[in-house]
Design a protein around this motif. Structure first.
Motif, PDB file in Angstrom:
ATOM      1  N   LYS A  25      38.871  39.750  45.699  1.00 58.68           N
ATOM      2  CA  LYS A  25      39.498  39.661  44.377  1.00 58.68           C
ATOM      3  C   LYS A  25      38.509  39.085  43.360  1.00 58.68           C
ATOM      4  CE  LYS A  25      44.016  38.529  42.549  1.00 58.68           C
ATOM      5  NZ  LYS A  25      45.346  38.059  42.869  1.00 58.68           N
ATOM      6  N   SER A  26      37.789  38.069  43.769  1.00 60.62           N
ATOM      7  CA  SER A  26      36.786  37.457  42.898  1.00 60.62           C
ATOM      8  C   SER A  26      35.679  38.453  42.563  1.00 60.62           C
ATOM      9  CB  SER A  26      36.209  36.222  43.587  1.00 60.62           C
ATOM     10  OG  SER A  26      35.154  35.690  42.850  1.00 60.62           O
ATOM     11  N   SER A  27      35.230  39.205  43.557  1.00 65.21           N
ATOM     12  CA  SER A  27      34.159  40.180  43.303  1.00 65.21           C
ATOM     13  C   SER A  27      34.664  41.339  42.443  1.00 65.21           C
ATOM     14  CB  SER A  27      33.524  40.674  44.601  1.00 65.21           C
ATOM     15  OG  SER A  27      34.393  41.493  45.331  1.00 65.21           O
ATOM     16  N   ALA A  28      35.943  41.704  42.578  1.00 67.15           N
ATOM     17  CA  ALA A  28      36.507  42.766  41.727  1.00 67.15           C
ATOM     18  C   ALA A  28      36.487  42.323  40.269  1.00 67.15           C
ATOM     19  CB  ALA A  28      37.927  43.104  42.164  1.00 67.15           C
ATOM     20  N   LYS A  29      36.868  41.066  40.028  1.00 64.19           N
ATOM     21  CA  LYS A  29      36.876  40.566  38.645  1.00 64.19           C
ATOM     22  C   LYS A  29      35.460  40.504  38.085  1.00 64.19           C
ATOM     23  CE  LYS A  29      38.879  37.246  35.540  1.00 64.19           C
ATOM     24  NZ  LYS A  29      39.703  36.078  35.333  1.00 64.19           N
ATOM     25  N   LYS A  30      34.512  40.022  38.900  1.00 62.65           N
ATOM     26  CA  LYS A  30      33.114  39.918  38.476  1.00 62.65           C
ATOM     27  C   LYS A  30      32.554  41.303  38.155  1.00 62.65           C
ATOM     28  CE  LYS A  30      29.769  39.379  41.556  1.00 62.65           C
ATOM     29  NZ  LYS A  30      29.021  40.597  41.421  1.00 62.65           N
ATOM     30  N   ASP A  31      32.796  42.283  39.029  1.00 59.15           N
ATOM     31  CA  ASP A  31      32.267  43.634  38.807  1.00 59.15           C
ATOM     32  C   ASP A  31      32.942  44.319  37.620  1.00 59.15           C
ATOM     33  OD1 ASP A  31      30.581  43.194  40.949  1.00 59.15           O
ATOM     34  OD2 ASP A  31      31.576  44.609  42.299  1.00 59.15           O
ATOM     35  N   VAL A  91      43.184  40.474  38.094  1.00 64.07           N
ATOM     36  CA  VAL A  91      43.034  41.442  39.180  1.00 64.07           C
ATOM     37  C   VAL A  91      44.318  41.407  39.999  1.00 64.07           C
ATOM     38  CG1 VAL A  91      41.708  42.039  41.252  1.00 64.07           C
ATOM     39  CG2 VAL A  91      40.543  41.059  39.273  1.00 64.07           C
ATOM     40  N   SER A  92      44.828  42.564  40.351  1.00 63.07           N
ATOM     41  CA  SER A  92      46.026  42.653  41.183  1.00 63.07           C
ATOM     42  C   SER A  92      45.719  42.180  42.601  1.00 63.07           C
ATOM     43  CB  SER A  92      46.524  44.101  41.246  1.00 63.07           C
ATOM     44  OG  SER A  92      45.641  44.887  42.044  1.00 63.07           O
ATOM     45  N   ASN A  93      46.724  42.162  43.432  1.00 57.36           N
ATOM     46  CA  ASN A  93      46.485  41.938  44.856  1.00 57.36           C
ATOM     47  C   ASN A  93      45.634  43.089  45.380  1.00 57.36           C
ATOM     48  OD1 ASN A  93      47.929  39.554  45.068  1.00 57.36           O
ATOM     49  ND2 ASN A  93      49.848  40.624  45.434  1.00 57.36           N
ATOM     50  N   ILE A  94      44.821  42.788  46.376  1.00 58.42           N
ATOM     51  CA  ILE A  94      43.992  43.806  47.023  1.00 58.42           C
ATOM     52  C   ILE A  94      44.828  44.460  48.120  1.00 58.42           C
ATOM     53  CG2 ILE A  94      41.848  44.220  48.309  1.00 58.42           C
ATOM     54  CD1 ILE A  94      41.298  43.002  45.543  1.00 58.42           C
ATOM     55  N   VAL A  95      44.778  45.781  48.183  1.00 59.89           N
ATOM     56  CA  VAL A  95      45.458  46.496  49.264  1.00 59.89           C
ATOM     57  C   VAL A  95      44.423  47.328  50.015  1.00 59.89           C
ATOM     58  CG1 VAL A  95      47.694  46.612  48.065  1.00 59.89           C
ATOM     59  CG2 VAL A  95      46.071  48.497  47.811  1.00 59.89           C
ATOM     60  N   LYS A  96      44.683  47.552  51.285  1.00 64.64           N
ATOM     61  CA  LYS A  96      43.825  48.469  52.040  1.00 64.64           C
ATOM     62  C   LYS A  96      44.682  49.679  52.365  1.00 64.64           C
ATOM     63  CE  LYS A  96      40.212  49.033  55.324  1.00 64.64           C
ATOM     64  NZ  LYS A  96      39.243  48.399  56.183  1.00 64.64           N
ATOM     65  N   GLU A  97      44.277  50.817  51.824  1.00 67.24           N
ATOM     66  CA  GLU A  97      45.015  52.057  52.046  1.00 67.24           C
ATOM     67  C   GLU A  97      44.037  53.219  52.057  1.00 67.24           C
ATOM     68  OE1 GLU A  97      47.955  51.764  48.933  1.00 67.24           O
ATOM     69  OE2 GLU A  97      46.501  52.163  47.373  1.00 67.24           O
ATOM     70  N   GLN A  98      44.383  54.199  52.843  1.00 65.90           N
ATOM     71  CA  GLN A  98      43.533  55.379  53.029  1.00 65.90           C
ATOM     72  C   GLN A  98      42.100  54.954  53.388  1.00 65.90           C
ATOM     73  OE1 GLN A  98      44.776  57.479  49.286  1.00 65.90           O
ATOM     74  NE2 GLN A  98      45.321  59.128  50.720  1.00 65.90           N
ATOM     75  N   GLY A  99      41.990  53.870  54.163  1.00 59.73           N
ATOM     76  CA  GLY A  99      40.708  53.431  54.697  1.00 59.73           C
ATOM     77  C   GLY A  99      39.815  52.656  53.746  1.00 59.73           C
ATOM     78  N   GLU A 100      40.339  52.245  52.582  1.00 56.49           N
ATOM     79  CA  GLU A 100      39.502  51.496  51.646  1.00 56.49           C
ATOM     80  C   GLU A 100      40.309  50.424  50.923  1.00 56.49           C
ATOM     81  OE1 GLU A 100      37.960  54.340  48.818  1.00 56.49           O
ATOM     82  OE2 GLU A 100      39.949  54.985  48.250  1.00 56.49           O
ATOM     83  N   TYR A 101      39.607  49.404  50.451  1.00 53.76           N
ATOM     84  CA  TYR A 101      40.242  48.365  49.649  1.00 53.76           C
ATOM     85  C   TYR A 101      40.354  48.844  48.221  1.00 53.76           C
ATOM     86  CZ  TYR A 101      39.540  45.135  53.511  1.00 53.76           C
ATOM     87  OH  TYR A 101      39.582  44.522  54.737  1.00 53.76           O
ATOM     88  N   ARG A 102      41.509  48.533  47.610  1.00 53.09           N
ATOM     89  CA  ARG A 102      41.764  48.944  46.229  1.00 53.09           C
ATOM     90  C   ARG A 102      42.496  47.827  45.489  1.00 53.09           C
ATOM     91  NH1 ARG A 102      44.514  54.716  47.713  1.00 53.09           N
ATOM     92  NH2 ARG A 102      42.631  55.790  48.419  1.00 53.09           N
ATOM     93  N   THR A 131      29.900  49.156  52.109  1.00 52.03           N
ATOM     94  CA  THR A 131      28.470  49.229  52.412  1.00 52.03           C
ATOM     95  C   THR A 131      27.657  48.560  51.304  1.00 52.03           C
ATOM     96  OG1 THR A 131      28.843  51.305  53.587  1.00 52.03           O
ATOM     97  CG2 THR A 131      26.568  50.779  52.987  1.00 52.03           C
ATOM     98  N   ALA A 132      27.963  48.912  50.050  1.00 45.55           N
ATOM     99  CA  ALA A 132      27.226  48.368  48.905  1.00 45.55           C
ATOM    100  C   ALA A 132      27.742  46.993  48.480  1.00 45.55           C
ATOM    101  CB  ALA A 132      27.314  49.336  47.728  1.00 45.55           C
ATOM    102  N   LYS A 133      28.899  46.593  49.011  1.00 45.38           N
ATOM    103  CA  LYS A 133      29.528  45.314  48.623  1.00 45.38           C
ATOM    104  C   LYS A 133      29.744  45.275  47.111  1.00 45.38           C
ATOM    105  CE  LYS A 133      29.137  43.341  52.789  1.00 45.38           C
ATOM    106  NZ  LYS A 133      29.959  44.075  53.701  1.00 45.38           N
ATOM    107  N   LYS A 134      30.327  46.373  46.602  1.00 43.79           N
ATOM    108  CA  LYS A 134      30.476  46.526  45.156  1.00 43.79           C
ATOM    109  C   LYS A 134      31.736  47.329  44.851  1.00 43.79           C
ATOM    110  CE  LYS A 134      27.709  47.979  41.247  1.00 43.79           C
ATOM    111  NZ  LYS A 134      26.401  48.431  40.851  1.00 43.79           N
ATOM    112  N   TRP A 135      32.367  46.978  43.760  1.00 39.69           N
ATOM    113  CA  TRP A 135      33.538  47.707  43.283  1.00 39.69           C
ATOM    114  C   TRP A 135      33.106  48.773  42.287  1.00 39.69           C
ATOM    115  CZ3 TRP A 135      38.555  47.044  44.845  1.00 39.69           C
ATOM    116  CH2 TRP A 135      38.818  45.933  45.643  1.00 39.69           C
ATOM    117  N   THR A 136      33.769  49.930  42.352  1.00 38.82           N
ATOM    118  CA  THR A 136      33.619  50.950  41.319  1.00 38.82           C
ATOM    119  C   THR A 136      35.008  51.227  40.774  1.00 38.82           C
ATOM    120  OG1 THR A 136      33.771  52.775  42.923  1.00 38.82           O
ATOM    121  CG2 THR A 136      31.554  51.984  42.341  1.00 38.82           C
ATOM    122  N   PHE A 137      35.067  51.752  39.550  1.00 42.16           N
ATOM    123  CA  PHE A 137      36.342  51.846  38.842  1.00 42.16           C
ATOM    124  C   PHE A 137      36.546  53.208  38.201  1.00 42.16           C
ATOM    125  CE2 PHE A 137      34.773  47.499  38.793  1.00 42.16           C
ATOM    126  CZ  PHE A 137      35.859  46.802  39.293  1.00 42.16           C
TER     127      PHE A 137
END
Length: 174
Positions: A25-31, A91-102, A131-137
């Motif tokens: 969640k912290s990294s999502a906000k930062k990115d 940032v909303s709660n993080i969910v894992k669905e369809q094999g990825e965090y969102r 893999t990249a340890k990064k959020w994309t939007f």
């Protein structure tokens, strides 16, 4: 003894999972904020590193998208458009669905154009690249059934309840 060991295992696993969610969640906000900052600075190379690869591929690649953004922003600036504020609020709660965090992120934007100030709250849908340890939007409203980019995400489904964007326009009195 087995029950105590099991309870300790469950406690530790829950604690680690909770910490991982806080970190994500912290990294999502930062990115997301980095993407906002890049928008304000018109640093399109950086902005595009936070854009989901499906969008870049659909546009013909990052170079094509960068040129498009340069042209679009140049035309908007010529028409008097300017960003004043672009910031990630939550940032909303993080969910894992369809094999990825969102998640989704809430952005607050203040812009001016033609003697008017535009204040908006908008939402981006975030996808975590482990893999990249990064959020994309991507723009969340465009991921709805009637959105213009949902077609680039085959079989996309989400349990996230993304709020509607809001926008308010006022006259600038100087």
């Amino acid at each position: 003894m087995k029950k105590i060991t099991l309870l300790l295992f469950v406690f530790c696993a829950t604690h680690v999972f909770s910490q991982d969610m806080k970190t994500l969640k912290s990294s999502a906000k930062k990115d997301a904020q980095a993407a906002c900052d890049a928008t304000i600075k018109e640093d399109f190379k950086t902005l595009l590193t936070y854009t989901h690869p499906n969008i870049l591929n659909a546009a013909g690649g990052a170079d094509v998208m960068e040129e498009y953004l340069k042209t679009t922003f140049s035309q908007m600036k010529a028409g008097g458009f300017a960003y004043e504020i672009a910031e990630t609020k939550s940032v909303s709660n993080i969910v894992k669905e369809q094999g990825e965090y969102r998640c989704y992120v809430e952005n607050y934007n203040v812009m001016k154009m033609s003697g008017k100030r535009i204040i908006s709250t908008s939402y981006m849908l975030g996808f975590y690249n482990e893999t990249a340890k990064k959020w994309t939007f991507v723009e969340a409203k465009e991921m709805k059934d009637t959105g213009s980019i949902i077609a680039y995400f085959p079989d996309f489904k989400t349990s996230l309840k993304i709020p509607e964007n809001t926008m308010e326009m006022t006259e600038i009195k100087e």
